[in-house]
Design a protein around this motif. Structure first.
Motif, PDB file in Angstrom:
ATOM      1  N   GLN A   1       0.829  -1.210   0.000  1.00  0.00           N
ATOM      2  CA  GLN A   1       0.000   0.000   0.000  1.00  0.00           C
ATOM      3  C   GLN A   1       0.866   1.265   0.000  1.00  0.00           C
TER       4      GLN A   1
ATOM      5  N   THR B   1      -9.514   3.349   9.413  1.00  0.00           N
ATOM      6  CA  THR B   1     -10.000   2.070   8.885  1.00  0.00           C
ATOM      7  C   THR B   1      -8.939   0.989   9.090  1.00  0.00           C
ATOM      8  N   ALA B   2      -7.693   1.328   8.760  1.00  0.00           N
ATOM      9  CA  ALA B   2      -6.619   0.348   8.974  1.00  0.00           C
ATOM     10  C   ALA B   2      -6.446   0.074  10.466  1.00  0.00           C
TER      11      ALA B   2
ATOM     12  N   GLN C   1     -15.746   1.558   0.820  1.00  0.00           N
ATOM     13  CA  GLN C   1     -14.357   1.926   1.096  1.00  0.00           C
ATOM     14  C   GLN C   1     -13.735   0.996   2.138  1.00  0.00           C
TER      15      GLN C   1
ATOM     16  N   ASN D   1     -13.086  -2.374   0.628  1.00  0.00           N
ATOM     17  CA  ASN D   1     -11.880  -2.364  -0.215  1.00  0.00           C
ATOM     18  C   ASN D   1     -10.614  -2.391   0.618  1.00  0.00           C
ATOM     19  N   ASN D   2     -10.636  -1.656   1.741  1.00  0.00           N
ATOM     20  CA  ASN D   2      -9.462  -1.673   2.620  1.00  0.00           C
ATOM     21  C   ASN D   2      -9.212  -3.066   3.188  1.00  0.00           C
TER      22      ASN D   2
ATOM     23  N   TYR E   1      -5.759  -5.034   2.609  1.00  0.00           N
ATOM     24  CA  TYR E   1      -4.865  -5.418   3.712  1.00  0.00           C
ATOM     25  C   TYR E   1      -4.850  -6.938   3.920  1.00  0.00           C
TER      26      TYR E   1
ATOM     27  N   ASP F   1     -13.178   9.270   0.427  1.00  0.00           N
ATOM     28  CA  ASP F   1     -11.729   9.367   0.332  1.00  0.00           C
ATOM     29  C   ASP F   1     -11.358  10.124  -0.937  1.00  0.00           C
TER      30      ASP F   1
END
Ligand code: AMP
Length: 413
Positions: free
Chosen positions: A19, A52-53, A90, A93-94, A98, A310
């Motif tokens: 990423q 989010t991460a 979103q 997708n994250n 990951y 985003d």
């Protein structure tokens, strides 16, 4: 601190590297160890902080420690509830990005889209489900999903869920999950009702606050224009013609305001897209796509519709209406000046919005520079205007009240 110091496993470290992330953000540093230690957590952090991460990485790690044997089929073990389709997509997708070197499967479900493909994916089995509340309850009632294996429940943008009238749905969803579970609650602001929700459903939570100060956004220029309400459109056109260039996000308080400004801008030959709560899923995605790809350079939106979206590399934000919650101002202007780029924010303050400027300045602990040289200055003797706007406000309030009682579910954002 590095991601390795956070004790993340290799498949995740590899994905993080792909990423292009080099160091964890503040919210990630604080949240990841607590989630890995299986604590309940309340984090106040806005979108754009890397939140989010902060929940996705430790969830992927906790779940990848005990994956289902292939034959037993996958069961939903982590549920992320998100207020809007865009945010849900979103987040999904994250998780996919990951988790790409794990065998964990994520899917996203949301309303306003065909239910059949969602049912197909769910029937095959997923480990992580990202969902908007309405569609989740719908699929639960249709017995397509069961929540009895949920180990981790994430409530994302809890204050927005409250604003959007989802709080009862959220309570219901929580009650459908097993009593014994880890809950992570994220909210940009902490209004009383979110605190109340947290106190009733979370178990001895750890609190994390990532301050919404401008220290992280000090590359954003700010300028304030005092302008009579009736001249805001002219001022906006004046600035677009003479001052502001590039990709511009304009915030308005209501969807009516968004539509009105859109019409005026189109009449003046600007390329505009809009986002508000009444737009269909397809229209919203098309609008975003056009804006992100540079096909149009102006996006007009309400806070609720733009929240969590985003968009990087914005050149300017215009606060056409000032927000009454000072943190919202910080969120708005924080959308420009990202990733080391410089950005500008232009705020229009009518006579009836002066109090908002005060609370914003108190929060920021700075004075926002005022541009006095413009064609539509607010008469310093603003009593008449204030009086007039107070009358209008009370008229609107009355109107809103009766409209609200006539049509309870009609949304204004
Ligand atoms: P979020 O607040 O989760 O919406 O994240 C905002 C943006 O920051 C997203 O585009 C992420 O891909 C990005 N991001 C998240 N964590 C990091 C990090 N540690 N370093 C750089 N970018 C990040």
């Amino acid at each position: 601190m590095s991601f390795k110091d956070l004790q993340l496993i290799d498949p995740l470290l590899k994905a993080i590297e792909e990423q292009g992330y080099t160091t964890p953000t503040q919210v990630q540093e604080k949240t990841i160890p607590l989630v890995l230690a299986k604590k309940d957590v309340i984090t106040s952090a806005q979108t754009g902080t890397g939140k989010t991460a902060a929940f996705a990485l430790p969830i992927l790690q906790l779940l990848s420690d005990k994956q289902d044997a292939p034959k037993r089929g996958k069961k939903i073990k982590a549920l992320i509830v998100s207020p809007t389709r865009e945010l849900a997509l979103q987040i999904g997708n994250n998780f996919k990005a990951y988790g790409r070197h794990t065998n964990l499967r994520t899917t996203v479900i949301f309303g306003g889209a065909s239910i059949e493909p969602q049912i197909d994916v769910l029937t095959k089995g997923v480990d992580i489900l990202v969902a908007t509340p309405g569609r989740l309850i719908d699929l639960y009632k249709q017995e397509v999903i069961t929540l009895e294996h949920i180990e981790i429940l994430v409530l994302d943008e809890a204050d927005l869920m409250l604003d959007m009238g989802f709080i009862d749905d959220v309570k219901q969803i929580e009650s459908l999950c097993p009593k014994q579970k880890q809950i992570l609650l994220f909210s940009a602001t902490m209004p009383f009702k979110v605190e109340q929700l947290a106190n009733t459903i979370l178990n001895n939570p750890e609190r994390i606050e990532v301050h919404t100060t401008l220290s992280s956004a000090n590359n954003i220029g700010q300028v304030l224009y005092y302008v009579p309400k009736r001249n805001k459109i002219e001022l906006c056109l004046h600035l677009l013609r003479n001052e502001i260039i590039g990709s511009i996000l304009i915030f308005r308080r209501t969807k009516f305001g968004v539509d009105k400004l859109e019409q005026t801008l189109i009449k003046n030959n600007y390329q505009v897209e809009t986002l508000h709560g009444d737009k269909s899923q397809t229209d919203r995605q098309t609008a975003l796509k056009k804006f992100k790809s540079g096909q149009v350079n102006i996006l007009v939106a309400t806070d609720v519709a733009a929240r969590g979206i985003d968009i990087n590399e914005l050149d300017a934000v215009i606060n056409f209406d000032l927000p009454n919650i000072p943190e919202t101002y910080v969120h708005r202007i924080g959308r420009t000046g990202r990733a080391g780029n410089s950005g500008m924010s232009y705020s229009f303050c009518g006579a009836d919005e002066k109090a908002y400027v005060q609370t914003i300045q108190q929060l920021l602990q700075i004075q926002i520079p005022v541009e006095e040289l413009h064609p539509y200055p607010l008469d310093p003797n603003t009593k008449a205007e204030i009086h007039k706007s107070k009358q209008t406000a009370s008229k609107h309030k009355k109107g809103r009240k009766s409209a609200a009682s006539r049509k309870k579910k009609k949304r204004w954002y």
